[in-house]
Design a protein around this motif. Structure first.
Motif, PDB file in Angstrom:
ATOM      1  N   ALA B 100       0.830  -1.205   0.000  1.00 26.50           N
ATOM      2  CA  ALA B 100       0.000   0.000   0.000  1.00 26.50           C
ATOM      3  C   ALA B 100       0.865   1.255   0.000  1.00 26.50           C
ATOM      4  N   SER B 104       0.972   4.104  -2.889  1.00 29.50           N
ATOM      5  CA  SER B 104       0.752   5.537  -2.704  1.00 29.50           C
ATOM      6  C   SER B 104       1.862   6.336  -3.365  1.00 29.50           C
ATOM      7  N   LYS B 285      -6.411   6.460  -0.708  1.00 30.46           N
ATOM      8  CA  LYS B 285      -6.123   5.045  -0.495  1.00 30.46           C
ATOM      9  C   LYS B 285      -6.281   4.185  -1.731  1.00 30.46           C
ATOM     10  N   THR B 287      -5.765   2.258  -5.138  1.00 31.48           N
ATOM     11  CA  THR B 287      -4.561   1.724  -5.753  1.00 31.48           C
ATOM     12  C   THR B 287      -4.798   1.484  -7.227  1.00 31.48           C
TER      13      THR B 287
END
Lengths: 120, 689
Positions: B100, B104, B285, B287
């Motif tokens: 994650a 980002s 958040k 992706t």
């Protein structure tokens, strides 16, 4: 300009190092682990070898030891790419015959400054 | 000079995601009781690579996080720590967090460090709580802090005594270069001591004999070289020389300026750290997997290079022939053209191979998924994978991902029973989900099978009859396969409580649609009580299509060969009519609708008589439909060119291609054609496949 071999299993690191070295005019060959590097070393000579320590198949320290066994690499500077915390790695690298080390994170300017030290 | 490394970021992301996958599968292997040191090494190396790269690009939070992970992994590697389940779970979670965070960064937003910080403290707690040598693992910041004790300020310069050991040269170090470097720090005066130098005949040129006494003072800029800089020069030869460093001092005291400075730096660093945490909270958040790049083995590129070489030879041969061509050279021309044809075919094949990747890229996510979901569902599930080396087109694989996930989830969710139920049924409490990929003809087949409870014909039929998808009378005659295929019907799967049935169904129509849009099909086989198997059949590539050329109102079109069942000449007596404008044709024991692509596509207004016309029977979405065409031409492989990128999306046309004569031909998109024709909504034509 110098002829340099960079050995690293991570392609991005390899490319960044070669890009940096090539941008100042050096000739660079890449190998993605110790085995491959050793193969290249049988047929080429270099002014400098830069190698990662942690690699599959053959790690950088074994590579250093092996290279020192090849007559044309007896005095060739060999630099290990290590992280700051790997003190013991530096020592075993020296014991294997490494010239010195380059501390990650990789920084182009630092790289150029360091290789100046071994290439003059 | 400064070197811009921005261009290497994409590569780093790509590699990191491979490294994360390697870590994940390694950890899963450990969780299943594996103790292979190689596996631990691989995990360690992957974490290490991510750490190195992220530090390079200034992703400090990622680097810091991997540093802690690496510490734990290192202890495991050295055998100081057991691979307990608890640790592995936390490491697996760490992999997610890393993914994650890197995601980002890839999107250009600061990652949210909150979860990372929690996990990091868990990792630190494990590390420090363990029996291991926790004292040896310090944080990098502390390590940097505990550098040398300095007392400059009064220092005027240095006296340096440098005596290399004899073997110094053999590490590739060179005293001359070090001395030159010293000279660059300030004003250097030196005295060489050759007292150790033996006589010429006893001298070994590979050994170092000389020693130096030097004094280094402030250079032209007036700055006294500091001790760190000098020590750095000799850092590499610490053990290969005797070095003494002595400050030339004047007796004047001043406060320890450097220590002060250092404290201030620390404070600044802390501020920065807090700042980035605050920024991180606003980070999005979502992706995305942008990066439309592909990694190709060099041997494939070499092979292609060879082919290009051959092509160049053929080309020069032909152009030479063209210089002064006469009919006597016809034979050579033909040979040349044959060679050219072979070259271009091989080149095409080789190009296609470059787009091929092993299906393991798509399978890799499943060990983790099965592990996690199995735990959540309280089921014991073993994942078996076969044929991971089978290669398929990258684009096809990307689009296959979602359907695969869907079907695997389905098998775990609904197919496999809980352990108690399995034991009761006399089965092994541990069930399996098997993924298998293999080539068959020009297709690749991916099978998802399980040994669960299987599909219940009765329950599916009850539901289908209730939904009006099939009549009770018809249903009795249907073979199982056809009944199971009802699961993929849109009307079926939107039903509310499907999990009451043998369980399958939610959204399976979407799976089918996705796969059909790739030119593939999905089938299901099942035995009640013993398990089910879904198989997806896909073309090997999307870039080339086996096409049937046909003529319509003077234009040439292409139809995908795989969808054609047969072609026939229309016999008048078999034509039927339902209502005014719906024409049907009796094909053996069934009626199929006839559609006229010429009028749907607007090529022609004239309403040709059906009698004696050519009908191409195609299958799509379980239906057979007849297309009225003017003339059938040859079959050939066509390279698909996108219309969207070159022009715009055209309904009922999936793309275009260039034919041998240089003309452009449009490729028919059957789904779109049927949609335009209005057949889609006409359930009367929904025929048994």
């Amino acid at each position: 300009m110098a002829k340099i071999m960079i050995v690293d299993d991570m392609a991005s690191m390899r490319k960044m190092v070669s890009f940096t070295l090539e941008s100042v005019g050096h000739e660079v060959m890449q190998a993605d682990d110790g085995d491959v590097a050793l193969g290249i070393a049988q047929e080429n000579t270099f002014d400098l070898v830069i190698t990662d320590v942690n690699m599959p198949n053959m790690d950088g320290i074994t590579l250093t030891k092996e290279l020192r066994g090849i007559p044309s690499f007896k005095f060739t500077p060999i630099l290990l790419l290590t992280t700051e915390s790997a003190k013991d790695k530096k020592m075993s690298g020296k014991a294997a015959g490494a010239t010195g080390w380059l501390v990650k994170p990789f920084d182009p300017d630092k790289l150029l400054a360091t290789i100046k030290r071994v290439l003059g | 000079m400064s070197v811009d490394l921005e261009q290497f970021k994409e590569m780093f992301y790509e590699e990191s995601s491979e490294n994360l996958e390697a870590m994940e599968s390694g950890l899963l292997e450990l969780s299943e009781g594996g103790t292979d040191l190689d596996v631990v090494n691989t995990i360690f190396r992957s974490a290490h690579s991510i750490k190195g790269g992220s530090a390079t690009f200034g992703f400090t939070s990622v680097a810091g996080f991997t540093h802690v992970m690496e510490g734990l992994l290192d202890e495991m590697r050295e055998g100081k720590r057991e691979a307990e389940a608890k640790i592995i779970d936390i490491l697996l979670e760490s992999v997610d967090v890393l993914r994650a965070m890197l995601g980002s960064h890839q999107e250009g937003v600061e990652p949210d460090d909150e979860r990372a910080n929690i996990l990091k403290s868990q990792l630190v707690a494990i590390r420090d709580g363990g029996v291991s040598s926790s004292s040896g693992s310090e944080s990098p910041a502390q390590a940097a802090d505990s550098s040398t004790e300095v007392s400059d300020g009064t220092c005027q310069g240095w006296n340096i005594q440098f005596s290399p050991h004899e073997d110094l040269l053999q590490t590739g170090n060179d005293p001359a270069l070090m001395i030159r470097e010293l000279g660059a720090l300030g004003t250097l005066s030196l005295e060489m001591d050759d007292s150790r130098l033996p006589s010429l005949d006893a001298m070994d040129p590979e050994l170092a004999y000389l020693q130096w006494h030097m004094s280094l003072k402030a250079g032209e800029d007036g700055n006294v070289p500091n001790q760190d800089a000098i020590e750095e020069i000799f850092e590499w030869v610490e053990d290969e020389c005797d070095l003494t460093l002595e400050a030339i001092e004047e007796k004047r005291k001043s406060p320890d300026r450097r220590a002060d400075e250092r404290r201030q730096n620390d404070r600044r660093q802390n501020d920065r750290r807090q700042g980035s945490r605050r920024d991180g909270e606003s980070g999005a958040k979502k992706t995305t997997q942008a990066a439309a790049s592909i990694r190709v083995g060099t041997e494939r590129i070499d092979a292609m290079m060879d082919l290009v070489g051959e092509l160049v030879i053929t080309q020069s041969m032909l152009s030479q022939l063209g210089e002064d061509f006469d009919m006597s050279q016809m034979e050579r021309l033909r040979d040349g053209l044959t060679q050219l044809e072979r070259n271009s075919r091989e080149l095409q094949e080789s190009m296609m191979r470059m787009r091929m990747q092993p299906v393991s890229f798509a399978f890799n996510r499943f060990p983790r998924m099965v592990h996690d979901i199995g735990q959540k569902l309280g089921k014991q599930i073993r994942l078996e994978m076969q044929g991971e080396d089978t290669e398929m087109d990258k684009t096809v694989m990307e689009k296959l991902n979602d359907p695969l996930v869907h079907l695997v989830r389905n098998s775990m969710d609904h197919g496999l029973e809980p352990p108690e139920e399995r034991t009761e049924a006399g089965k092994d409490p541990e069930g399996y989900v098997r993924l298998r990929a293999f080539h068959q003809g020009g297709s690749i087949v991916v099978e998802i099978s399980d040994d669960g409870r299987g599909l219940s014909r009765e329950k599916i039929l009850d539901k289908a009859i209730e939904k009006g998808l099939v009549t009770e009378k018809d249903a009795e005659l249907w073979p199982d396969e056809q009944v199971f295929h009802l699961l993929f019907e849109a009307g079926f799967s939107t039903a509310e409580k499907l999990s009451d049935l043998s369980g399958r169904g939610v959204g399976l129509d979407v799976v089918r649609r996705n796969i059909e849009s790739l030119g593939g099909r999905v089938d299901v086989a099942s035995k009640f009580g013993e398990g089910s198997s879904f198989s997806i059949r896909l073309p090997l590539t999307l870039a080339v299509l086996d096409g049937q050329l046909f003529r319509l109102a003077g234009q040439t079109f292409v139809l995908p060969l795989v969808s054609i069942i047969e072609s026939l000449q229309i016999r008048k007596e078999l034509i039927g009519g339902v209502g005014s404008n719906a024409e049907v044709y009796r094909l053996r024991d069934q009626y199929i609708p006839i559609i006229r692509p010429a009028s749907i596509l607007g090529c022609s207004d004239t309403y040709a008589s059906l009698d004696g016309g050519l009908l191409v029977v195609v299958e799509w979405d379980n239906r057979h439909v007849g297309l009225l065409v003017d003339e059938l031409l040859g079959q050939q492989q066509v390279v698909i060119k996108s219309l969207e990128t070159n022009y715009q999306k055209v309904p009922a046309i999936s793309g275009a291609t260039i034919l041998g004569d240089g003309k452009v031909s449009l490729i028919i998109d059957l789904a779109g054609l049927f949609e335009l024709s209005g057949l889609m909504n006409d359930r009367a034509f929904r025929i048994a496949a």
